[in-house]
Design a protein around this motif. Structure first.
Motif, PDB file in Angstrom:
ATOM      1  N   SER A 353       0.824  -1.212   0.000  1.00 44.93           N
ATOM      2  CA  SER A 353       0.000   0.000   0.000  1.00 44.93           C
ATOM      3  C   SER A 353       0.857   1.260   0.000  1.00 44.93           C
ATOM      4  CB  SER A 353      -0.912   0.017   1.229  1.00 44.93           C
ATOM      5  OG  SER A 353      -0.136   0.194   2.412  1.00 44.93           O
ATOM      6  N   ARG A 354       0.237   2.366  -0.395  1.00 40.11           N
ATOM      7  CA  ARG A 354       0.923   3.664  -0.371  1.00 40.11           C
ATOM      8  C   ARG A 354       1.350   4.022   1.038  1.00 40.11           C
ATOM      9  NH1 ARG A 354      -2.855   7.965  -3.202  1.00 40.11           N
ATOM     10  NH2 ARG A 354      -1.100   9.290  -2.569  1.00 40.11           N
ATOM     11  N   GLU A 355       0.500   3.712   2.024  1.00 43.11           N
ATOM     12  CA  GLU A 355       0.800   4.069   3.408  1.00 43.11           C
ATOM     13  C   GLU A 355       2.056   3.364   3.907  1.00 43.11           C
ATOM     14  OE1 GLU A 355      -3.227   4.961   2.319  1.00 43.11           O
ATOM     15  OE2 GLU A 355      -2.137   3.049   2.258  1.00 43.11           O
ATOM     16  N   ILE A 356       2.200   2.087   3.563  1.00 45.47           N
ATOM     17  CA  ILE A 356       3.398   1.347   3.973  1.00 45.47           C
ATOM     18  C   ILE A 356       4.631   1.911   3.275  1.00 45.47           C
ATOM     19  CG2 ILE A 356       4.543  -0.900   3.822  1.00 45.47           C
ATOM     20  CD1 ILE A 356       1.819  -2.186   4.332  1.00 45.47           C
ATOM     21  N   PHE A 357       4.518   2.225   1.987  1.00 40.05           N
ATOM     22  CA  PHE A 357       5.642   2.838   1.268  1.00 40.05           C
ATOM     23  C   PHE A 357       6.049   4.149   1.929  1.00 40.05           C
ATOM     24  CE2 PHE A 357       7.169   5.997  -1.730  1.00 40.05           C
ATOM     25  CZ  PHE A 357       8.234   5.341  -2.327  1.00 40.05           C
ATOM     26  N   GLN A 358       5.082   5.017   2.202  1.00 39.25           N
ATOM     27  CA  GLN A 358       5.379   6.317   2.786  1.00 39.25           C
ATOM     28  C   GLN A 358       6.090   6.177   4.133  1.00 39.25           C
ATOM     29  OE1 GLN A 358       1.526   8.133   2.951  1.00 39.25           O
ATOM     30  NE2 GLN A 358       1.450   8.566   0.749  1.00 39.25           N
ATOM     31  N   LYS A 359       5.591   5.266   4.949  1.00 40.62           N
ATOM     32  CA  LYS A 359       6.164   5.081   6.285  1.00 40.62           C
ATOM     33  C   LYS A 359       7.609   4.594   6.195  1.00 40.62           C
ATOM     34  CE  LYS A 359       5.348   2.634  10.655  1.00 40.62           C
ATOM     35  NZ  LYS A 359       4.446   1.692  11.374  1.00 40.62           N
ATOM     36  N   LYS A 360       7.864   3.581   5.377  1.00 40.02           N
ATOM     37  CA  LYS A 360       9.212   3.027   5.260  1.00 40.02           C
ATOM     38  C   LYS A 360      10.168   4.013   4.605  1.00 40.02           C
ATOM     39  CE  LYS A 360       8.030  -1.900   5.143  1.00 40.02           C
ATOM     40  NZ  LYS A 360       8.094  -3.155   4.353  1.00 40.02           N
ATOM     41  N   PHE A 361       9.703   4.682   3.548  1.00 41.86           N
ATOM     42  CA  PHE A 361      10.576   5.610   2.827  1.00 41.86           C
ATOM     43  C   PHE A 361      10.969   6.783   3.718  1.00 41.86           C
ATOM     44  CE2 PHE A 361      11.636   9.047  -0.068  1.00 41.86           C
ATOM     45  CZ  PHE A 361      12.427   8.404  -1.019  1.00 41.86           C
ATOM     46  N   MET A 362       9.985   7.375   4.402  1.00 39.57           N
ATOM     47  CA  MET A 362      10.273   8.537   5.242  1.00 39.57           C
ATOM     48  C   MET A 362      11.133   8.166   6.440  1.00 39.57           C
ATOM     49  SD  MET A 362       9.286  11.165   3.724  1.00 39.57           S
ATOM     50  CE  MET A 362       9.628  12.309   5.064  1.00 39.57           C
ATOM     51  N   ALA A 363      10.985   6.952   6.947  1.00 39.54           N
ATOM     52  CA  ALA A 363      11.834   6.521   8.064  1.00 39.54           C
ATOM     53  C   ALA A 363      13.300   6.508   7.651  1.00 39.54           C
ATOM     54  CB  ALA A 363      11.392   5.141   8.538  1.00 39.54           C
ATOM     55  N   ILE A 364      13.573   6.059   6.427  1.00 38.09           N
ATOM     56  CA  ILE A 364      14.954   6.033   5.929  1.00 38.09           C
ATOM     57  C   ILE A 364      15.469   7.452   5.707  1.00 38.09           C
ATOM     58  CG2 ILE A 364      16.390   5.385   3.948  1.00 38.09           C
ATOM     59  CD1 ILE A 364      14.629   2.867   3.703  1.00 38.09           C
ATOM     60  N   VAL A 365      14.641   8.315   5.105  1.00 37.92           N
ATOM     61  CA  VAL A 365      15.054   9.702   4.866  1.00 37.92           C
ATOM     62  C   VAL A 365      15.369  10.400   6.181  1.00 37.92           C
ATOM     63  CG1 VAL A 365      14.283  11.948   4.025  1.00 37.92           C
ATOM     64  CG2 VAL A 365      13.804   9.891   2.684  1.00 37.92           C
ATOM     65  N   GLU A 366      14.485  10.245   7.152  1.00 35.22           N
ATOM     66  CA  GLU A 366      14.683  10.914   8.441  1.00 35.22           C
ATOM     67  C   GLU A 366      15.918  10.379   9.160  1.00 35.22           C
ATOM     68  OE1 GLU A 366      10.952  10.306  10.343  1.00 35.22           O
ATOM     69  OE2 GLU A 366       9.885  11.653   8.970  1.00 35.22           O
ATOM     70  N   ALA A 367      16.105   9.059   9.128  1.00 35.71           N
ATOM     71  CA  ALA A 367      17.279   8.474   9.797  1.00 35.71           C
ATOM     72  C   ALA A 367      18.577   8.956   9.150  1.00 35.71           C
ATOM     73  CB  ALA A 367      17.187   6.953   9.730  1.00 35.71           C
ATOM     74  N   GLU A 368      18.589   9.060   7.826  1.00 37.23           N
ATOM     75  CA  GLU A 368      19.808   9.467   7.132  1.00 37.23           C
ATOM     76  C   GLU A 368      20.106  10.956   7.359  1.00 37.23           C
ATOM     77  OE1 GLU A 368      23.288   9.131   5.420  1.00 37.23           O
ATOM     78  OE2 GLU A 368      21.956   7.439   5.846  1.00 37.23           O
ATOM     79  N   THR A 369      19.074  11.796   7.351  1.00 34.68           N
ATOM     80  CA  THR A 369      19.311  13.216   7.591  1.00 34.68           C
ATOM     81  C   THR A 369      19.781  13.462   9.017  1.00 34.68           C
ATOM     82  OG1 THR A 369      16.930  13.476   8.018  1.00 34.68           O
ATOM     83  CG2 THR A 369      17.710  14.024   5.822  1.00 34.68           C
ATOM     84  N   VAL A 370      19.227  12.728   9.975  1.00 37.07           N
ATOM     85  CA  VAL A 370      19.688  12.846  11.371  1.00 37.07           C
ATOM     86  C   VAL A 370      21.133  12.384  11.498  1.00 37.07           C
ATOM     87  CG1 VAL A 370      19.395  11.938  13.711  1.00 37.07           C
ATOM     88  CG2 VAL A 370      17.389  12.705  12.397  1.00 37.07           C
ATOM     89  N   ARG A 371      21.453  11.251  10.876  1.00 39.12           N
ATOM     90  CA  ARG A 371      22.823  10.736  10.933  1.00 39.12           C
ATOM     91  C   ARG A 371      23.802  11.721  10.309  1.00 39.12           C
ATOM     92  NH1 ARG A 371      26.800   8.950   8.271  1.00 39.12           N
ATOM     93  NH2 ARG A 371      25.777   9.479   6.316  1.00 39.12           N
ATOM     94  N   HIS A 372      23.419  12.295   9.179  1.00 34.84           N
ATOM     95  CA  HIS A 372      24.276  13.233   8.487  1.00 34.84           C
ATOM     96  C   HIS A 372      24.521  14.486   9.318  1.00 34.84           C
ATOM     97  CE1 HIS A 372      25.443  16.224   5.392  1.00 34.84           C
ATOM     98  NE2 HIS A 372      26.024  15.203   4.819  1.00 34.84           N
ATOM     99  N   ALA A 373      23.450  14.949   9.981  1.00 32.83           N
ATOM    100  CA  ALA A 373      23.579  16.152  10.821  1.00 32.83           C
ATOM    101  C   ALA A 373      24.499  15.896  12.009  1.00 32.83           C
ATOM    102  CB  ALA A 373      22.204  16.596  11.308  1.00 32.83           C
ATOM    103  N   SER A 374      24.470  14.676  12.527  1.00 36.81           N
ATOM    104  CA  SER A 374      25.270  14.361  13.712  1.00 36.81           C
ATOM    105  C   SER A 374      26.762  14.279  13.426  1.00 36.81           C
ATOM    106  CB  SER A 374      24.802  13.051  14.320  1.00 36.81           C
ATOM    107  OG  SER A 374      25.104  11.941  13.470  1.00 36.81           O
ATOM    108  N   VAL A 375      27.123  14.021  12.173  1.00 33.64           N
ATOM    109  CA  VAL A 375      28.541  13.899  11.831  1.00 33.64           C
ATOM    110  C   VAL A 375      29.054  15.143  11.096  1.00 33.64           C
ATOM    111  CG1 VAL A 375      28.416  11.391  11.696  1.00 33.64           C
ATOM    112  CG2 VAL A 375      28.048  12.736   9.620  1.00 33.64           C
ATOM    113  N   SER A 376      28.178  16.102  10.823  1.00 34.04           N
ATOM    114  CA  SER A 376      28.590  17.311  10.094  1.00 34.04           C
ATOM    115  C   SER A 376      29.303  18.275  11.036  1.00 34.04           C
ATOM    116  CB  SER A 376      27.375  17.995   9.475  1.00 34.04           C
ATOM    117  OG  SER A 376      26.770  17.146   8.536  1.00 34.04           O
TER     118      SER A 376
END
Length: 376
Positions: A353-376
Motif C-alpha cells: 500500500s501507499r501508506e506502507i511505502f510512505q512510512k518506510k521511505f520517510m523513516a529512511i530519509v529521516e534516519a539518514e538526515t539525522v545521521r548526516h547532521a550528527s557527523v557534520s
C-alpha cells in the motif's frame, strides 16, 4: 530543508514514474529535475504547480520521441544539473539519475529501480534483441556499454543511502555496486483499484510492447489455445508483431487509460505476466483488483505473488519464457482455479500500500538526515 527530486526522463507514466509521483507527494515543495519531459496530456498531473528543470537533451531533435537513442549523452547531461542549493537530493534511478553531483554537506538518497539492465547482466540479450550482435554497430554499442558500466560503477558511491525496489534488486545492487541497500517496495494505490470477487472468462496481459516484457510471447502462447480468450492492453515497438501473432481468440486493445485497465483487471480470470521484472507493479495491481497472477518465476514476481505452495495462494509460476511453459501454466491454473480466491489476492496486495511505502521511505530519509547532521 530545500529538496530536489531527480528522475531520468518523463515520457510516459509507467512503474518508475508512479514511484517518483509518490515521492513528490511526500515532498510537495520539492523541485523536480529530469533529463527529458514529454508527458502526454492527462499524464502530467505531477508537474502542475511545480518547478521543473530539464537538461539540454530536451531541445535536441528527436529526444522527446526517441529518448533512448540519446543514452550515450545522458551521463554527461545528468552531471550538468546544478543542485548546490539543495539540502536533500532524492534520485529515482533506473539508468543515470543517481549520478547527479552532490557535495559533502548534502544528503543524497537514491531509490534504485534497477542498475542499468542493458549495461550489466542483460547486455547480451539487449544486443541480440536490438539487432546489434554483429558488425561495426555491434562493436560501437559494446564500447558504449563498456563506458556506461565504468561510469555507473563510479557514481554508485555518490548517494549516502541506496534503496532498492525489491529484494531481487538489492541482490543485483550488491552484485554490481558492492553496496547494501534497504528494500522499500513500490506503492500501489489500492484506494483507486476496484475489487470484485466475480471473475469473467478471459485472461489479461498488459504492459509496454518492448522485447523484454515478452508480450509477443504471451500472445503466441494463447494463439495455441483457441479455446482461451486473451485481452491485451499496451503499446510500443512490438505492437506490429503482436498484431501479426494474434488469432481470433485474442483482442488487442492497444494503449488504454488507467480506468479501462483497472476495469479489465477487476473482471479478468487471471493476469498473465511473462517479464523478468525488477518488481512489477502490474501483477500487484491485478491482485488488488482480485485477479490471480500467472507469472514468470524470476525477479520481483517471486516477492509479490504467493505461489501454490502457500496456504493462501494468489497465483502460480512458469519456469521458462516459452510458449509451451505458458500454455502449461494456464492449464495448471484451470485445474486448480478454485484455490486462487480474489479475496486472498486483495489481501496480499495490501502489503504494498501507499501508506506502507510512505512510512518506510520517510523513516529512511529521516534516519539518514539525522545521521548526516550528527557527523557534520
Amino acid at each position: 530543508m530545500k529538496v530536489a527530486i531527480v528522475h531520468e526522463w518523463l515520457v510516459t507514466r509507467a512503474g518508475s514514474e508512479k514511484v517518483a509521483e509518490e515521492i513528490l507527494r511526500l515532498f510537495p515543495q520539492a523541485d523536480l529535475f529530469t533529463l527529458i519531459c514529454a508527458l502526454p496530456p492527462g499524464q502530467d498531473e505531477i508537474l502542475h504547480g511545480r518547478k521543473l528543470t530539464t537538461s539540454f537533451l530536451q531541445n535536441l531533435w528527436g529526444a522527446k520521441t526517441h529518448h533512448r537513442l540519446f543514452m550515450p549523452l545522458m551521463p554527461f547531461a545528468i552531471e550538468q544539473f546544478d543542485l548546490s542549493g539543495y539540502d536533500l537530493i532524492i534520485s529515482s534511478s533506473h539508468a543515470v539519475a543517481k549520478g547527479v553531483i552532490t557535495g559533502p554537506d548534502q544528503v543524497h538518497i537514491s531509490y534504485i529501480h534497477s542498475p542499468m539492465r542493458y549495461a550489466w547482466d542483460l547486455q547480451h540479450t539487449y544486443l541480440v534483441e536490438s539487432g546489434l550482435s554483429r558488425g561495426f554497430r555491434s562493436v560501437l554499442a559494446r564500447f558504449l556499454l563498456h563506458y556506461l558500466r565504468i561510469w555507473d560503477m563510479r557514481t554508485a558511491n555518490g548517494p549516502e543511502r541506496l534503496i532498492a525496489n525489491s529484494a531481487y534488486i538489492a541482490r543485483r545492487i550488491a552484485k554490481v555496486y558492492r553496496r547494501e541497500a534497504d528494500v522499500v517496495h513500490p506503492p500501489v494505490d489500492l484506494a483507486n483499484l476496484p475489487f470484485s470477487a466475480a471473475r469473467e472468462d478471459f485472461y489479461l496481459a498488459a504492459s509496454r510492447m518492448t522485447p523484454y516484457k515478452r508480450m509477443a510471447l504471451i500472445v503466441a502462447a494463447f494463439a495455441r489455445m483457441p479455446h482461451r480468450k486473451l485481452v491485451v492492453i499496451g503499446d510500443g515497438p512490438e505492437m506490429a508483431l503482436v498484431r501479426r501473432l494474434a488469432t481470433s481468440n485474442i483482442e488487442i486493445l492497444g494503449y488504454q487509460d488507467d480506468s479501462v485497465l483497472r476495469e479489465k483487471m477487476r473482471r479478468a480470470r487471471a493476469f498473465v505476466f511473462a517479464a523478468e521484472e525488477d518488481f512489477g507493479i502490474m501483477p500487484v495491481e491485478a491482485q488488488a483488483c482480485g485477479a490471480p497472477v500467472i507469472a514468470f518465476g524470476r525477479g520481483g514476481s517471486l516477492e509479490t505473488v504467493m505461489g501454490p505452495e502457500n496456504e493462501k495462494p494468489t497465483g502460480l509460476f512458469f519456469v521458462r519464457q516459452s510458449e509451451e511453459a505458458i500454455v502449461e501454466a494456464v492449464e495448471n491454473f484451470e485445474r486448480d482455479a478454485s484455490r486462487f480466491s480474489p479475496e486472498n489476492c486483495r489481501a496480499n496486495a495490501q502489503r504494498f500500500s501507499r501508506e506502507i511505502f510512505q512510512k518506510k521511505f520517510m523513516a529512511i530519509v529521516e534516519a539518514e538526515t539525522v545521521r548526516h547532521a550528527s557527523v557534520s
